[in-house]
Design a protein around this motif. Structure first.
Motif, PDB file in Angstrom:
ATOM      1  N   SER A  46      -4.774   8.007   3.823  1.00 57.75           N
ATOM      2  CA  SER A  46      -3.324   7.750   3.912  1.00 57.75           C
ATOM      3  C   SER A  46      -2.642   8.819   4.757  1.00 57.75           C
ATOM      4  CB  SER A  46      -2.682   7.744   2.521  1.00 57.75           C
ATOM      5  OG  SER A  46      -3.177   6.687   1.765  1.00 57.75           O
ATOM      6  N   ALA A  47      -3.047  10.062   4.572  1.00 58.03           N
ATOM      7  CA  ALA A  47      -2.465  11.160   5.360  1.00 58.03           C
ATOM      8  C   ALA A  47      -2.792  10.974   6.839  1.00 58.03           C
ATOM      9  CB  ALA A  47      -3.009  12.500   4.868  1.00 58.03           C
ATOM     10  N   TRP A  48      -4.052  10.606   7.139  1.00 54.03           N
ATOM     11  CA  TRP A  48      -4.417  10.343   8.537  1.00 54.03           C
ATOM     12  C   TRP A  48      -3.555   9.233   9.109  1.00 54.03           C
ATOM     13  CZ3 TRP A  48     -10.444  10.036   7.521  1.00 54.03           C
ATOM     14  CH2 TRP A  48     -10.944  11.339   7.403  1.00 54.03           C
ATOM     15  N   MET A  49      -3.363   8.162   8.308  1.00 53.28           N
ATOM     16  CA  MET A  49      -2.570   7.026   8.782  1.00 53.28           C
ATOM     17  C   MET A  49      -1.116   7.423   8.992  1.00 53.28           C
ATOM     18  SD  MET A  49      -4.335   4.478   9.474  1.00 53.28           S
ATOM     19  CE  MET A  49      -3.135   3.179   9.694  1.00 53.28           C
ATOM     20  N   GLY A  50      -0.575   8.261   8.113  1.00 52.80           N
ATOM     21  CA  GLY A  50       0.806   8.712   8.266  1.00 52.80           C
ATOM     22  C   GLY A  50       1.000   9.387   9.609  1.00 52.80           C
ATOM     23  N   GLY A  65     -10.594   0.679   7.412  1.00 52.66           N
ATOM     24  CA  GLY A  65      -9.891  -0.427   6.777  1.00 52.66           C
ATOM     25  C   GLY A  65      -8.384  -0.298   6.927  1.00 52.66           C
ATOM     26  N   PHE A  66      -7.853   0.919   6.770  1.00 52.88           N
ATOM     27  CA  PHE A  66      -6.407   1.148   6.929  1.00 52.88           C
ATOM     28  C   PHE A  66      -5.972   0.881   8.368  1.00 52.88           C
ATOM     29  CE2 PHE A  66      -5.673   4.348   3.183  1.00 52.88           C
ATOM     30  CZ  PHE A  66      -5.793   3.295   2.290  1.00 52.88           C
ATOM     31  N   LYS A  67      -6.819   1.274   9.348  1.00 53.55           N
ATOM     32  CA  LYS A  67      -6.485   1.026  10.756  1.00 53.55           C
ATOM     33  C   LYS A  67      -6.405  -0.482  11.008  1.00 53.55           C
ATOM     34  CE  LYS A  67      -6.790   5.269  12.686  1.00 53.55           C
ATOM     35  NZ  LYS A  67      -7.087   5.972  11.430  1.00 53.55           N
ATOM     36  N   ALA A  68      -7.384  -1.224  10.473  1.00 55.17           N
ATOM     37  CA  ALA A  68      -7.398  -2.677  10.671  1.00 55.17           C
ATOM     38  C   ALA A  68      -6.178  -3.309   9.999  1.00 55.17           C
ATOM     39  CB  ALA A  68      -8.690  -3.267  10.110  1.00 55.17           C
ATOM     40  N   TYR A  69      -5.828  -2.795   8.825  1.00 53.61           N
ATOM     41  CA  TYR A  69      -4.626  -3.261   8.113  1.00 53.61           C
ATOM     42  C   TYR A  69      -3.390  -3.043   8.989  1.00 53.61           C
ATOM     43  CZ  TYR A  69      -0.866  -2.969   4.593  1.00 53.61           C
ATOM     44  OH  TYR A  69       0.304  -3.112   3.887  1.00 53.61           O
TER      45      TYR A  69
END
Lengths: 70, 244
Positions: free
Chosen positions: B59-63, B207-211
């Motif tokens: 989540s931190a990476w995605m933020g 998975g978060f990147k694909a989301y």
């Protein structure tokens, strides 16, 4: 059943671990649902407007639908 | 690059990509959750609480990733007047805000048992909170004008100015004394983490990147349809005023 209890308990950290995963799933699901409904709603509204415009154009041009290639 | 600026092209490309990004998101997040919750060992110091890491760290990476993407899209919009870039920046903001919020919340849930506190005003935590405020500010500003063009421009400038916060977050644990541990995955000399923990971490990250890509497509489609609706409505008003 024993292992299910152990899984819920998470070595005493169950409350922290399961809330982290629960809120995580809830937030991502919420963003997904909001994005999906906004896309569907906007595209449905656009469809109605474009069809109305096409019908009007068709009438103006005496039935030849020149806008259908849009 | 302007080849992709065409909304019709974007919509065609989006149609091809969406099933793939959906499938990758479901597969990676499904297997990632399995490994995160059951298929990985407990930490020898932190016990089972280490499982929070598999939500917290990706989540931190995605933020940070989403903010960087938003700043790059904003720069493209300001410099090249790229018409889709504004829409993509705007579509990314809620995703980034959601992940930043999750990062802060899961960090709090991890900090309580491990550090003995929900929150500390140290560099890493504070700079991450500022990131959340930047996202919220961007989202408020982009919708604050009657003319969407002005909203996009003002918000793009905010996104670029706020981008200075991203490297501050990344290196905050090296620059200041902090409760937060330093990097253990993205660092010189390779990750200092066992593969049994690295696998679920990377699955969740992918998975978060694909989301994000799926949400970007959905919100991009909504924005494009919204723009077309505005154009048609303007034409209708114009026609009505001329017809009088």
């Amino acid at each position: 059943m024993e292992s299910f209890q152990a899984m819920l308990h998470m070595g005493g950290y169950g409350g922290y671990v399961w809330s982290a995963y629960g809120v995580g799933i809830a937030v991502l699901a919420l963003v997904l649902v909001l994005s999906l409904t906004s896309a569907r709603k906007a595209e449905a509204e656009l469809d109605v407007l474009q069809q109305a415009r096409r019908a009007r154009r068709g009438k103006d041009l005496g039935g030849t639908d020149s806008e259908s290639q849009e | 690059m302007h080849r992709f600026a065409n909304p019709a092209r974007f919509l065609r490309l989006a149609k091809v990509i969406l099933p793939w990004s959906n499938a990758i998101a479901v597969l990676c997040l499904g297997s990632g959750l399995y490994f995160a919750l059951f298929g990985s060992p407990a930490d020898y110091q932190q016990g089972e609480s280490v499982r929070i890491m598999y939500v917290h760290v990706p989540s931190a990476w995605m933020g940070m990733f989403c903010y960087t993407a938003m700043a790059v899209f904003s720069a493209m919009a300001l410099i090249w007047k790229h018409p889709l870039a504004d829409l993509l920046a705007k579509a990314t903001a809620p995703v980034g805000a959601a992940f930043t919020f999750l990062c802060l919340l899961t960090g709090s849930l991890w900090g309580k048992p491990m550090w003995g506190t929900w929150w500390a005003w140290d560099a890493r935590l504070t700079s991450m909170l500022i990131l959340l405020f930047l996202y919220l500010g961007y989202m408020a500003l982009v919708n604050a004008f009657d003319d969407p063009e002005r909203g996009h421009k003002a918000a793009a400038i905010l996104a670029l100015v706020g981008a200075v916060n991203v490297p501050v977050i990344k290196w905050s644990v090296d620059w200041w004394n902090t409760l937060h541990q330093p990097a253990s995955v993205v660092k010189m000399g390779g990750p200092a983490i066992d593969s049994s923990m690295l696998v679920p971490l990377l699955l969740m990250a992918v998975g978060f990147k694909a989301y994000w890509i799926s949400i970007l497509i959905l919100r991009g489609r909504a924005e494009i349809a919204g723009q077309k609706i505005r154009v048609i409505r303007m034409a209708q008003i114009h026609a009505a005023s001329q017809g009088e």
